[in-house]
Design a protein around this motif. Structure first.
Motif, mmCIF file in Angstrom:
data_model
loop_
_atom_site.group_PDB
_atom_site.id
_atom_site.type_symbol
_atom_site.label_atom_id
_atom_site.label_comp_id
_atom_site.label_asym_id
_atom_site.label_seq_id
_atom_site.Cartn_x
_atom_site.Cartn_y
_atom_site.Cartn_z
ATOM 1 N N GLY A 5 0.798 -1.209 0.000
ATOM 2 C CA GLY A 5 0.000 0.000 0.000
ATOM 3 C C GLY A 5 0.837 1.268 0.000
ATOM 4 N N ASP A 6 2.122 1.128 0.273
ATOM 5 C CA ASP A 6 3.031 2.270 0.317
ATOM 6 C C ASP A 6 3.807 2.356 -1.001
ATOM 7 N N ALA A 7 3.910 3.562 -1.560
ATOM 8 C CA ALA A 7 4.573 3.743 -2.852
ATOM 9 C C ALA A 7 6.041 3.335 -2.819
ATOM 10 N N THR A 8 6.730 3.599 -1.725
ATOM 11 C CA THR A 8 8.144 3.226 -1.625
ATOM 12 C C THR A 8 8.295 1.717 -1.599
ATOM 13 N N ARG A 9 7.425 1.034 -0.863
ATOM 14 C CA ARG A 9 7.500 -0.434 -0.830
ATOM 15 C C ARG A 9 7.176 -1.028 -2.190
ATOM 16 N N ARG A 10 6.220 -0.433 -2.898
ATOM 17 C CA ARG A 10 5.935 -0.916 -4.257
ATOM 18 C C ARG A 10 7.150 -0.722 -5.156
ATOM 19 N N ALA A 11 7.840 0.407 -5.013
ATOM 20 C CA ALA A 11 9.040 0.661 -5.820
ATOM 21 C C ALA A 11 10.131 -0.354 -5.493
ATOM 22 N N ILE A 12 10.302 -0.673 -4.216
ATOM 23 C CA ILE A 12 11.285 -1.683 -3.803
ATOM 24 C C ILE A 12 10.897 -3.037 -4.384
ATOM 25 N N PHE A 13 9.631 -3.383 -4.292
ATOM 26 C CA PHE A 13 9.121 -4.646 -4.833
ATOM 27 C C PHE A 13 9.436 -4.735 -6.325
ATOM 28 N N GLU A 14 9.190 -3.661 -7.054
ATOM 29 C CA GLU A 14 9.458 -3.639 -8.494
ATOM 30 C C GLU A 14 10.949 -3.761 -8.801
ATOM 31 N N LEU A 15 11.788 -3.109 -7.999
ATOM 32 C CA LEU A 15 13.239 -3.249 -8.196
ATOM 33 C C LEU A 15 13.676 -4.690 -7.965
ATOM 34 N N LEU A 16 13.136 -5.317 -6.930
ATOM 35 C CA LEU A 16 13.514 -6.698 -6.624
ATOM 36 C C LEU A 16 12.974 -7.679 -7.658
ATOM 37 N N ALA A 17 11.950 -7.280 -8.394
ATOM 38 C CA ALA A 17 11.441 -8.139 -9.466
ATOM 39 C C ALA A 17 12.491 -8.292 -10.568
ATOM 40 N N GLU A 18 13.412 -7.346 -10.645
ATOM 41 C CA GLU A 18 14.499 -7.408 -11.630
ATOM 42 C C GLU A 18 15.623 -8.338 -11.181
ATOM 43 N N GLY A 19 15.664 -8.644 -9.887
ATOM 44 C CA GLY A 19 16.680 -9.543 -9.359
ATOM 45 C C GLY A 19 17.127 -9.126 -7.967
ATOM 46 N N ARG A 21 19.088 -7.753 -4.759
ATOM 47 C CA ARG A 21 19.873 -6.528 -4.565
ATOM 48 C C ARG A 21 20.174 -6.327 -3.084
ATOM 49 N N PRO A 22 21.307 -5.700 -2.785
ATOM 50 C CA PRO A 22 21.586 -5.303 -1.400
ATOM 51 C C PRO A 22 20.861 -3.991 -1.079
ATOM 52 N N VAL A 23 20.724 -3.686 0.193
ATOM 53 C CA VAL A 23 20.019 -2.483 0.639
ATOM 54 C C VAL A 23 20.598 -1.228 -0.006
ATOM 55 N N GLY A 24 21.918 -1.116 -0.020
ATOM 56 C CA GLY A 24 22.551 0.084 -0.564
ATOM 57 C C GLY A 24 22.199 0.336 -2.015
ATOM 58 N N GLU A 25 22.151 -0.717 -2.796
ATOM 59 C CA GLU A 25 21.806 -0.584 -4.217
ATOM 60 C C GLU A 25 20.351 -0.157 -4.381
ATOM 61 N N ILE A 26 19.485 -0.693 -3.535
ATOM 62 C CA ILE A 26 18.068 -0.304 -3.578
ATOM 63 C C ILE A 26 17.940 1.173 -3.210
ATOM 64 N N ALA A 27 18.638 1.583 -2.151
ATOM 65 C CA ALA A 27 18.552 2.969 -1.677
ATOM 66 C C ALA A 27 19.030 3.965 -2.731
ATOM 67 N N LYS A 28 20.015 3.580 -3.537
ATOM 68 C CA LYS A 28 20.514 4.483 -4.592
ATOM 69 C C LYS A 28 19.447 4.796 -5.631
ATOM 70 N N GLU A 29 18.491 3.883 -5.789
ATOM 71 C CA GLU A 29 17.434 4.038 -6.793
ATOM 72 C C GLU A 29 16.229 4.832 -6.291
ATOM 73 N N LEU A 30 16.202 5.112 -4.991
ATOM 74 C CA LEU A 30 15.017 5.730 -4.393
ATOM 75 C C LEU A 30 15.366 7.002 -3.639
ATOM 76 N N PRO A 31 14.390 7.890 -3.476
ATOM 77 C CA PRO A 31 14.635 9.138 -2.746
ATOM 78 C C PRO A 31 14.458 8.990 -1.229
ATOM 79 N N VAL A 32 14.900 7.859 -0.689
ATOM 80 C CA VAL A 32 14.821 7.628 0.757
ATOM 81 C C VAL A 32 16.171 7.122 1.245
ATOM 82 N N THR A 33 16.373 7.203 2.550
ATOM 83 C CA THR A 33 17.652 6.793 3.131
ATOM 84 C C THR A 33 17.769 5.271 3.192
ATOM 85 N N ARG A 34 18.983 4.834 3.377
ATOM 86 C CA ARG A 34 19.240 3.396 3.516
ATOM 87 C C ARG A 34 18.483 2.804 4.712
ATOM 88 N N PRO A 35 18.493 3.492 5.884
ATOM 89 C CA PRO A 35 17.715 2.958 7.014
ATOM 90 C C PRO A 35 16.213 2.863 6.696
#
Length: 98
Positions: A5-19, A21-35
């Motif tokens: 239901g959260d846009a950031t979680r959907r974006a993470i889900f979509e990134l992981l659909a590509e394969g 990834r470590p947290v840092g790589e995911i964070a580089k793709e999004l406008p949110v912090t690593r934590p």
């Protein structure tokens, strides 16, 4: 279903659909912090949509095939019900036109 239901979680889900990834790589793709990404991943893991495993010094996150399968089954049921309702509506309309 609330996990997506959260846009950031959907974006993470979509990134992981590509394969995986470590947290840092995911964070580089999004406008949110690593934590923040880590917190979103925690929610997705608790929902059964994401799993993780150690790879050397990194932890890789990936979609959980079982969780994604359950999600798909849910939407398939919803879609099938919608199609049946549509079919009945069309049939009723056709009968009224006769």
């Amino acid at each position: 279903m609330g996990a997506l239901g959260d846009a950031t979680r959907r974006a993470i889900f979509e990134l992981l659909a590509e394969g995986p990834r470590p947290v840092g790589e995911i964070a580089k793709e999004l406008p949110v912090t690593r934590p923040a990404v880590s917190q979103h991943l925690k929610v997705l893991k608790e929902a059964g949509l994401v799993i993780d495993h150690q790879s050397g010094t990194r932890r890789l996150y990936q979609l959980n095939p079982e969780g994604v399968g359950a999600l798909r089954a849910y939407f398939d049921r919803f879609w099938n019900q919608a199609l049946v309702s549509f079919k009945h509506a069309v049939e009723e309309q056709n009968e009224e036109e006769r």
